[in-house]
Design an enzyme around this catalytic site. Structure first.
Site, short mmCIF file in Angstrom:
data_model
loop_
_atom_site.label_atom_id
_atom_site.label_comp_id
_atom_site.label_asym_id
_atom_site.label_seq_id
_atom_site.Cartn_x
_atom_site.Cartn_y
_atom_site.Cartn_z
N GLU A 219 32.26 39.10 38.02
CA GLU A 219 32.09 37.93 38.90
C GLU A 219 33.41 37.78 39.63
O GLU A 219 34.46 37.66 39.00
CB GLU A 219 31.74 36.69 38.09
CG GLU A 219 30.43 36.79 37.32
CD GLU A 219 29.22 37.18 38.17
OE1 GLU A 219 29.19 36.81 39.37
OE2 GLU A 219 28.32 37.86 37.66
N CYS B 125 36.37 29.42 41.86
CA CYS B 125 35.77 30.46 42.67
C CYS B 125 34.71 29.85 43.59
O CYS B 125 34.40 30.38 44.64
CB CYS B 125 35.15 31.52 41.78
SG CYS B 125 34.29 30.79 40.39
P1 NAD Z 1 43.00 38.33 39.37
O1 NAD Z 1 42.07 39.32 39.94
O2 NAD Z 1 44.39 38.29 39.88
O3 NAD Z 1 43.11 38.53 37.78
C1 NAD Z 1 41.97 38.57 36.96
C2 NAD Z 1 42.28 39.43 35.75
O4 NAD Z 1 42.47 40.76 36.18
C3 NAD Z 1 43.57 39.02 35.03
O5 NAD Z 1 43.40 39.17 33.64
C4 NAD Z 1 44.56 40.01 35.57
O6 NAD Z 1 45.66 40.23 34.71
C5 NAD Z 1 43.72 41.24 35.71
N1 NAD Z 1 44.24 42.20 36.68
C6 NAD Z 1 45.00 41.97 37.76
N2 NAD Z 1 45.28 43.13 38.41
C7 NAD Z 1 44.66 44.10 37.70
C8 NAD Z 1 44.57 45.50 37.86
N3 NAD Z 1 45.14 46.13 38.89
N4 NAD Z 1 43.83 46.19 36.96
C9 NAD Z 1 43.23 45.57 35.94
N5 NAD Z 1 43.29 44.24 35.73
C10 NAD Z 1 43.99 43.52 36.61
O7 NAD Z 1 42.29 36.91 39.52
P2 NAD Z 1 42.85 35.47 39.13
O8 NAD Z 1 43.91 35.10 40.09
O9 NAD Z 1 43.13 35.37 37.69
O10 NAD Z 1 41.55 34.59 39.38
C11 NAD Z 1 41.16 34.21 40.66
C12 NAD Z 1 40.07 35.09 41.23
O11 NAD Z 1 38.97 35.10 40.34
C13 NAD Z 1 39.53 34.58 42.54
O12 NAD Z 1 39.26 35.66 43.40
C14 NAD Z 1 38.24 33.87 42.14
O13 NAD Z 1 37.30 33.75 43.18
C15 NAD Z 1 37.77 34.75 41.03
N6 NAD Z 1 36.87 34.06 40.12
C16 NAD Z 1 35.54 34.30 40.24
C17 NAD Z 1 34.63 33.64 39.41
C18 NAD Z 1 33.16 33.89 39.54
O14 NAD Z 1 32.41 33.47 38.67
N7 NAD Z 1 32.70 34.57 40.59
C19 NAD Z 1 35.10 32.73 38.46
C20 NAD Z 1 36.48 32.52 38.36
C21 NAD Z 1 37.34 33.19 39.19
#
Ligand code: NAD
Length: 542
Positions: A293, A327
């Site tokens: 998501e 999100c």
């Molecule tokens: P993010 O993508 O920066 O991080 C999410 C997770 O991925 C973290 O645990 C992070 O450490 C990890 N991560 C980061 N870079 C990575 C890589 N290169 N390889 C593997 N893992 C990696 O997101 P965030 O800032 O924590 O959250 C915000 C984002 O999440 C927004 O885009 C938001 O829209 C989305 N979000 C979506 C939903 C949904 O249900 N659609 C819900 C909550 C948040």
């Protein structure tokens, strides 16, 4: 085992406490906040039920008070990730073979621990780690998390109950086996409930998990770990690792036993992970389940028949609660010319009355954004909008990171419906508004559909039933969660299953049985009671 067809307690949504002045819950959460603020915690990795301190540490600080250190966490090396994987594989057999009611009991117990003895602590940790005001913490860390745990148990039994027909002489059964391997959960910073649910939902269905929380949420994730432990989740079922996300992910994805990923976060990270899974596909023992998501560019569109005050309230709440870091947060709005002056007036009044500061002061509606990277990104988009001719910052636009990462709730007005902040996910308290000619309602619906790569949430406001119907049809692929006369945020487990398509994710709907189905691999069993003893069918007769 197998001594009854058990019925689980009926899932009900956890009631939201008010935290009004003078209530006991307010006192309790403030006391927990003070205690956690002053205690310096040291968060270990958690592998096979053991706490591992690597000595390579990072620090944790509240986004609204970034010079105050809440504690440290330990970062994994590659060998720890390998250990977490090995542990998950070893723990799988016993966990997968445990009767489902035992798994259910563990997670129902976790829900009750959050509802009772851990409520103040998990809320206070979320206020500190993620700068949520108490209401935002309560609806997330307490209520939504409890709902996920309770409803998923009920959904699990519904899945198990779904069985094929049995003709006479045979019994057809479906076993909902956990995946053959382990599941990798990667969680975002913005919801403590999502953080807990992604590993828990896969584990509930009998899988074992390696879980990597976001660096910005470790302080509240460690409370989840504490709760899972107290609830009695056996060692090795959920293994928790922190550290370099790329190293951790590459190590996990290299395992032939990798059986699925449960991801929530940004779209580009998910797409990169998907590509890596594709590259490794020949190494896996099974085709991995890929559930993600991801981002959104969520919209509000008002029809000329809409009530201006309701539209303004939808924007005030939908765009700015939790500083726009949901999100589902509204980040682009389309308002008809005839309504705009009223909507603008109400919006200005609302935003002028918002107070911003630490969540410890409960009169603050707005607190800080999550970290410096997010602050700098938001500030640069605001500065650019101040310079651009086709955009105007009409409300807010100020920012200050001296004590915490504070961005004023900001409204940008643009004449260009494809202006950069109408298309790009900023993930902060910034909304961009495009005012359209009343006569161009249908064309504007097309614009809403075509403007962004995402399709997560969206809302229309209309008192005209024909217009609402037209919008529902025109925007059928623009959002996985679509609201009529309501803000696009605040999905409730069991009521509005959540998720979007296009670049917003695989739309596997957290908070519904659809998500749980991704964590099982059904086996069909046909048992014939009296087996045929002659190969000849009647048609072969003389
Ligand atoms: P993010 O993508 O920066 O991080 C999410 C997770 O991925 C973290 O645990 C992070 O450490 C990890 N991560 C980061 N870079 C990575 C890589 N290169 N390889 C593997 N893992 C990696 O997101 P965030 O800032 O924590 O959250 C915000 C984002 O999440 C927004 O885009 C938001 O829209 C989305 N979000 C979506 C939903 C949904 O249900 N659609 C819900 C909550 C948040």
């Amino acid at each position: 085992m197998g001594k009854g067809v058990f019925q689980v307690p009926t899932a009900i949504n956890e009631p939201i406490k008010s935290y009004a002045p003078g209530t006991p819950e307010r006192e309790e959460v403030l006391a927990a906040y003070k205690e956690l603020y002053n205690a310096s915690v040291d968060v270990p990795l958690y592998i096979n039920g053991k706490e591992i301190r690597t000595g390579d540490t990072g620090t944790m600080a509240p986004p609204h008070d970034h010079q105050h250190i809440l504690g440290t966490y330990h970062k994994a090396e590659k060998k720890h990730i390998q250990e977490a994987i090995d542990t998950a594989i070893q723990a799988r057999e016993e966990w997968a073979n445990l009767a489902w009611e035992q798994r259910a009991a563990v997670f129902l117990r976790a829900a009750e621990l959050i509802a009772g003895p851990y409520r103040a602590k998990i809320n206070a940790a979320t206020m500190l780690a993620q700068s949520k005001n108490i209401f935002q913490a309560e609806i997330d860390a307490a209520c939504e998390f409890i709902d996920f745990l309770r409803f998923n148990v009920e959904f699990m039994t519904k899945i198990y109950e779904d069985q094929p027909e049995s003709t006479s002489g045979a019994w057809n059964r479906i076993e909902y086996r956990p995946l053959e391997g382990f599941v990798y959960a990667i969680t975002p910073f913005n919801f403590t409930a999502i953080s807990g649910n992604l590993p828990a939902s896969a584990a509930l269905m009998g899988n074992t998990v390696v879980w990597k929380p976001s660096d910005s949420q470790i302080f509240s994730a460690q409370v989840i770990v504490e709760i899972f432990k107290e609830a009695g989740i056996p060692d090795g079922v959920i293994n928790v690792v922190y550290g370099d996300p790329v190293m951790i992910t590459d190590t996990v994805l290299a395992s032939p036993d990798f059986a699925g990923i449960h991801f929530t976060g940004s779209s580009h990270v998910f797409k990169d992970i998907w590509a890596k899974i594709g590259t490794n596909i020949h190494h896996y023992k099974t085709y991995p389940r890929i559930v993600g998501e991801t981002g959104g560019k969520d919209f509000i569109i008002a029809h000329p028949s809409a009530n201006a005050k309701q539209v303004a309230t939808g924007i005030s709440r939908g765009a700015f609660e939790y500083q726009g870091q949901k999100c589902s947060a509204a980040s682009r709005a389309y308002i008809p010319k005839s309504l705009w002056s009223d909507v603008e007036k109400f919006l200005k009044e609302d935003i002028a009355s918002f107070k911003m500061g630490s969540p410890e002061d409960m009169s603050n509606f707005i607190t800080a954004v999550i970290h410096e990277g997010s602050f700098d990104k938001l500030a640069s988009y605001i500065d650019q909008a101040k310079k651009d001719e086709n955009a105007e910052v009409i409300i807010g636009g100020g920012y200050d990171k001296s004590k915490g990462y504070f961005i004023e709730p900001t409204v940008i007005l643009t004449k260009d419906p494809k202006y950069t902040t109408m298309c790009t996910e900023l993930f902060g308290p910034v909304i961009t508004i495009y005012v359209y000619e009343d006569s161009e309602w249908s064309q504007t619906l097309e614009l809403v559909d075509q403007t962004s790569e995402y399709a997560l949430t969206g809302a229309i406001f209309s008192t005209d039933r024909y217009a609402a119907t037209e919008a529902t049809k025109a925007l059928q692929n623009s959002a996985g969660n679509f609201y009529i006369n309501d803000k696009p945020t605040g999905a409730v487990v069991g009521q509005q299953p959540f998720g979007g398509a296009r670049a917003s994710g695989t739309n596997d709907k957290a908070g519904s049985y659809l998500n749980l189905l991704r964590w099982v691999s059904p086996r069909t069993i046909k048992e014939t009671f009296v087996s045929p003893a002659d190969y000849r069918y009647p048609f072969l007769g003389e």
